[in-house]
Design a protein around this motif. Structure first.
Motif, mmCIF file in Angstrom:
data_model
loop_
_atom_site.group_PDB
_atom_site.id
_atom_site.type_symbol
_atom_site.label_atom_id
_atom_site.label_comp_id
_atom_site.label_asym_id
_atom_site.label_seq_id
_atom_site.Cartn_x
_atom_site.Cartn_y
_atom_site.Cartn_z
ATOM 1 N N ASN A 1 22.876 8.506 -19.592
ATOM 2 C CA ASN A 1 22.030 7.746 -20.369
ATOM 3 C C ASN A 1 21.221 6.868 -19.304
ATOM 4 O OD1 ASN A 1 20.575 6.194 -22.225
ATOM 5 N ND2 ASN A 1 22.475 4.832 -22.656
ATOM 6 N N ARG B 1 19.960 11.816 -26.804
ATOM 7 C CA ARG B 1 20.363 10.694 -27.467
ATOM 8 C C ARG B 1 19.460 10.030 -28.384
ATOM 9 N NH1 ARG B 1 21.097 11.324 -22.158
ATOM 10 N NH2 ARG B 1 23.532 11.286 -21.820
ATOM 11 N N GLU C 1 28.723 7.503 -19.668
ATOM 12 C CA GLU C 1 29.023 7.814 -21.103
ATOM 13 C C GLU C 1 30.109 9.114 -20.972
ATOM 14 O OE1 GLU C 1 25.629 9.102 -23.060
ATOM 15 O OE2 GLU C 1 25.182 7.304 -23.866
ATOM 16 N N ASN D 1 28.790 0.857 -29.328
ATOM 17 C CA ASN D 1 28.039 1.816 -28.158
ATOM 18 C C ASN D 1 27.004 1.092 -27.287
ATOM 19 O OD1 ASN D 1 29.617 3.700 -29.813
ATOM 20 N ND2 ASN D 1 27.630 4.051 -30.985
ATOM 21 N N THR E 1 32.679 8.192 -30.759
ATOM 22 C CA THR E 1 33.540 9.118 -30.386
ATOM 23 C C THR E 1 34.961 8.921 -30.932
ATOM 24 O OG1 THR E 1 34.236 7.879 -28.307
ATOM 25 C CG2 THR E 1 32.542 9.455 -28.098
#
Length: 251
Positions: free
Chosen positions: A150, A175, A80, A8, A35
């Motif tokens: 983000n 987040r 994202e 990530n 995910t």
């Protein structure tokens, strides 16, 4: 189908790009761990983040893309959006193969990359305008945000320059991490939001904070000219989803 699973992070993503080339994977997909959906239809490969590999990919892109093109890649990653990694893999393949690929807007991959990057940049710009700080008892100015993308990594420069003389923390509630400036440098942090004593979040803020907020609200009430109020124009510049950040909009 082979899927490269990364951690990530931005260096992790660039490492996955490196490995896709090193393994000569023509049909690879890249998926963040958060995910990943297990399936028998693909062969998973766990990517170990390697900063050396990541840097080699970035240096390769610097030779092919302008500063704007590089920003488009990074900002798109920060979006994202679902499957954005696959999109960026194709974008990077084009960039490394074709000279001037970043301006080939007739190509759907290039066009999409540009559009997503602009969406992220707009969110960054709005966060710069709408973050409201509250002074804590520890002398730190705290601002909570919940952006669609983000954007904290690309907010650092703006707030570090503008508020260089005070400690501040901007925390992304969605987040669950923040950027903290201690008068010398900015670092990413995670917080354990245990309920404060008495259960009232206001107990962590300075006693003067409520006074400042009252003065700020009074100022906006007095400068507001009802006869010139244009709700439609106001909502265009300050969409309702950002009102939760604004002290002047709180009850």
């Amino acid at each position: 189908m082979t899927i490269l699973i990364y951690d990530n992070t931005w260096p992790g993503f660039l490492t996955a790009i490196f490995d896709a080339y090193e393994r000569k994977l023509e049909q690879a997909r890249i998926c963040p761990q958060r995910t990943l959906q297990p399936s028998l239809l693909y062969t998973p490969i766990n990517i170990i983040t390697d900063n050396v590999k990541a840097k080699r990919v970035w240096l390769g892109l610097e030779k092919k893309l302008s500063r704007t093109g590089l920003q488009n890649v990074y900002h798109s990653f920060l979006s994202e959006l679902p499957a954005i990694e696959d999109h960026l893999l194709e974008y990077i393949r084009l960039a490394l193969t074709l000279d001037g690929a970043e301006k080939a807007y007739g190509n759907s991959t290039i066009l999409r990359g540009t559009q997503v990057a602009k969406m992220v940049y707009r969110e960054k710009h709005r966060m710069e305008a709408f973050v409201r700080f509250q002074l804590t008892k520890d002398g730190i100015y705290y601002g909570a945000v919940d952006p669609d993308f983000n954007v904290l990594p690309i907010l650092i420069s703006h707030f570090e320059k503008r508020y260089a003389d005070q400690k501040w923390l901007i925390y992304d509630l969605r987040r669950k991490y923040g950027i903290f400036y201690d008068l010398e440098k900015v670092q990413e942090i995670e917080l354990d939001f245990a309920k404060p004593e008495g259960g009232d979040i206001r107990s962590i803020f300075s006693e003067e904070e409520e006074i400042y907020q009252t003065l700020w609200k009074d100022y906006f009430i007095h400068v507001n000219i009802k006869e010139r109020r244009n709700i439609k124009l106001h909502l265009r510049h300050v969409p309702k989803r950002y009102w939760k950040y604004l002290i002047e909009k709180s009850p």
